[in-house]
Each structure stands twice: as structure tokens, then as C-alpha cells.
Enzyme design. Structure first.
Site, short mmCIF file in Angstrom:
data_model
loop_
_atom_site.label_atom_id
_atom_site.label_comp_id
_atom_site.label_asym_id
_atom_site.label_seq_id
_atom_site.Cartn_x
_atom_site.Cartn_y
_atom_site.Cartn_z
N HIS A 168 -9.15 1.62 5.52
CA HIS A 168 -7.79 1.73 6.08
C HIS A 168 -7.82 2.69 7.25
CE1 HIS A 168 -3.60 2.84 6.52
NE2 HIS A 168 -3.33 1.66 6.00
N SER A 217 4.01 -1.86 10.21
CA SER A 217 5.47 -1.92 10.33
C SER A 217 6.06 -3.27 9.94
CB SER A 217 5.91 -1.52 11.74
OG SER A 217 5.57 -0.16 11.98
N GLY A 220 3.19 2.53 10.59
CA GLY A 220 4.16 3.60 10.36
C GLY A 220 4.95 3.99 11.59
N GLU A 246 -6.07 5.08 8.07
CA GLU A 246 -5.91 6.50 7.74
C GLU A 246 -7.21 7.08 7.18
OE1 GLU A 246 -2.38 5.76 5.51
OE2 GLU A 246 -1.45 5.19 7.42
N LYS A 276 0.10 4.31 -0.23
CA LYS A 276 -0.49 5.52 0.38
C LYS A 276 -0.26 6.72 -0.56
CE LYS A 276 0.23 3.35 4.79
NZ LYS A 276 0.40 3.47 6.21
N GLU A 332 -4.88 -4.44 11.00
CA GLU A 332 -3.79 -3.46 11.08
C GLU A 332 -3.96 -2.64 12.36
OE1 GLU A 332 -1.98 -2.55 7.03
OE2 GLU A 332 -3.68 -1.22 7.25
N ASN A 343 0.86 -1.18 0.00
CA ASN A 343 0.00 0.00 0.00
C ASN A 343 0.90 1.23 0.00
OD1 ASN A 343 -1.79 2.07 0.55
ND2 ASN A 343 -2.13 1.48 2.69
P1 PGA Z 1 3.32 0.52 7.49
O1 PGA Z 1 1.83 0.71 6.96
O2 PGA Z 1 3.84 -0.78 6.93
O3 PGA Z 1 4.08 1.70 7.00
O4 PGA Z 1 3.24 0.46 9.00
C1 PGA Z 1 0.94 -0.37 6.85
C2 PGA Z 1 -0.40 0.09 6.32
O5 PGA Z 1 -0.88 1.13 6.77
O6 PGA Z 1 -1.00 -0.54 5.43
#
Ligand code: PGA
Length: 261
Positions: A110, A225, A188, A112, A25, A182, A23
Site C-alpha cells: 500500500h 477517494s 485521502g 502508505e 488503515k 491507487e 481498507n
Molecule cells: P481513500 O484511501 O479512499 O481514503 O482515498 C484509499 C486507500 O488508500 O486504500
């Protein structure tokens, strides 16, 4: 330009597990996306025992579809859709538009989208239904915040999100979803759920699904992560059928390492 139609006649069915999804983003416009595709295609040989999915930003989607036209082992999705098919929704894209561009999958809910853009659980339900309606497969994302985890509410939160996201679906369609667990505190942050944490949450989700449909084949991905050095242990955890990778999917070499884990 390559013929994108060949990607379109519905998805080729559920992806082989494990599913390794990237992903991006809000990263990579068309030029960077094209560079990534060339480097990733060199670094990652097709594997028949797993699937690789990429979720580029919408503006780079067609570039990625064209750049990877020769790599049918790498399947594509969009990061979000509106639930309406068309209309006055400035900035949004619909599921039929995504399909027309060659997408087979769409992320829905997601963290976010939920926490930065204020997407509601009701909206996730509308989106999941719209994704199916357009002939795509949804990847419904669920996960608790750190406060919810500390308050012992992991199960309650992820099951509430799961139920709301799937509320508009018949049983047959529920059996066709993909889920991503998640935890918000792991996204992140460099902080990863342990394989045991992931297994516990995935087991909770699988049990809920199993009570409604034959759920053994529903892919439940872990995200938060994921890096080349923790991917193998996470994939080995019980009920973890794949990984949804954010930051580490931006680098073709890291993502190729994770995809080959
Ligand atoms: P990340 O994001 O691997 O940067 O933690 C995962 C995600 O939000 O899909």
C-alpha cells in the site's frame, strides 16, 4: 466465540468481481469495529454478483471475524504482513498468523507502507511470495505520485512496482494475484482519478500481465477517494474490476452504498 476454522480451509478461491474492498488503515479498535459490523450487516444484504472484502487493523481482526461469522459473503484480509513466518520482528505479523486468524487476503505495498514506512519494492516481492506460501491471496497495490504523473512516468512506475511485487512468483501464482491501482495523489485527498485515467492505468497493468499469464480474470481494483457518488462511474470504466476504499469504508452506510453500486 464463533468457530473461525470454517473460514480457514484455504480461501474459497478468487472473489467474484466486482470486488469492493474496505481498507480501514489505522482506524477502529475492537469496540468500534464490532459496532461497524452490526451496522454494516444491517445496511448491506448479501449479493451473489460481487464480493466484499474488509481489511481491519490487526488488533480488531478477530473481533471482526467473529462479528461477521454469519456473513460468509464478507471476506477478510490484513493490511500488511512481514515476509518471515515468525521471529524477532516487534510489531509485525506474519502471513501464517493472519491465516490462523481467518484472513484470506493481505494487502501488500500500500502506498502508505511504501511512502510512510519506507517499504521497498524488493520487500513487496518478498511479502507477495510469503502471502501465497501461507495460502492467502495478495492484493498488490501500485500507484504513482503526482510528481511522477506530471513527469509522464505513470506507466513506468506502476509497471516497475508490478514487476518487483510479482518477481518471486511462478506464472500460475501470478494468475492468482489481485492488483490495486491507487494513485498516491488520489489517496485521502478527495481528488479521484477520472474513469478514463483509471481505465488507462488498468489497461497498462492488464497488458503487462496478459503477456505473462491468462490475465483476463485477474481483479484490478481502483483506489483513491472512492465515495458513494463516484463508485458507479469508476466501476463502469474499462478494466476496473473493483474498488479499494479507504475513508469511505469507515462509515457503514457509505460503505454499504459503495458495495451495492
Ligand atoms: P481513500 O484511501 O479512499 O481514503 O482515498 C484509499 C486507500 O488508500 O486504500
Amino acid at each position: 466465540m464463533a468457530d473461525r476454522d470454517v473460514r480457514i480451509p484455504l480461501h474459497a478461491g478468487p472473489p467474484a468481481r466486482p470486488v469492493i474492498a474496505g481498507n480501514w488503515k489505522m482506524n477502529k479498535g475492537p469496540s468500534e469495529a464490532r459496532d461497524f459490523c452490526g451496522q454494516f450487516a444491517d445496511a448491506y444484504e448479501p449479493h451473489s454478483d460481487r464480493s466484499v472484502l474488509l481489511f481491519p487493523p490487526t488488533i480488531a481482526f478477530v473481533t471482526v471475524a467473529d462479528a461477521l461469522a454469519g456473513r460468509r459473503d464478507i471476506r477478510l484480509g490484513v493490511q500488511d504482513v512481514h515476509w518471515e513466518e515468525q521471529g524477532a520482528f516487534t510489531g509485525a505479523i506474519s502471513a501464517p498468523m493472519a491465516r490462523d486468524a481467518g484472513a484470506e487476503f493481505a494487502l501488500v505495498g500500500h502506498s502508505e507502507r511504501r511512502h510512510v514506512f519506507g517499504e521497498t519494492e524488493e520487500e513487496t516481492g518478498l511479502k507477495v511470495a510469503a502471502v501465497f506460501e501461507a495460502g492467502l491471496l495478495p492484493v498488490l497495490c501500485v500507484g504513482e505520485t503526482i510528481e511522477e504523473r506530471r513527469a509522464g512516468k505513470v506507466e513506468a512506475v506502476i509497471l516497475r512496482q508490478l514487476e518487483a511485487g510479482l518477481s518471486g512468483l511462478s506464472g500460475a501464482r501470478i494468475a492468482g494475484v489481485m492488483i490495486a491501482y491507487e494513485p498516491v495523489w488520489a489517496i485521502g485527498t478527495g481528488e479521484t482519478a477520472t474513469p478514463d485515467d483509471a481505465a488507462a492505468a488498468h489497461g497498462t497493468l492488464r497488458t503487462w500481465l496478459q503477456e505473462r499469464v491468462p490475465a483476463a480474470a485477474i481483479p484490478i481494483l481502483y483506489g483513491g477517494s472512492v465515495k458513494p457518488d463516484n463508485a458507479t462511474d469508476l466501476l463502469a470504466a474499462s478494466d476496473v474490476d473493483g474498488l479499494l476504499v479507504g475513508g469511505a469504508s469507515l462509515d457503514p452506510v457509505s460503505f454499504a452504498q459503495i458495495a451495492a453500486s
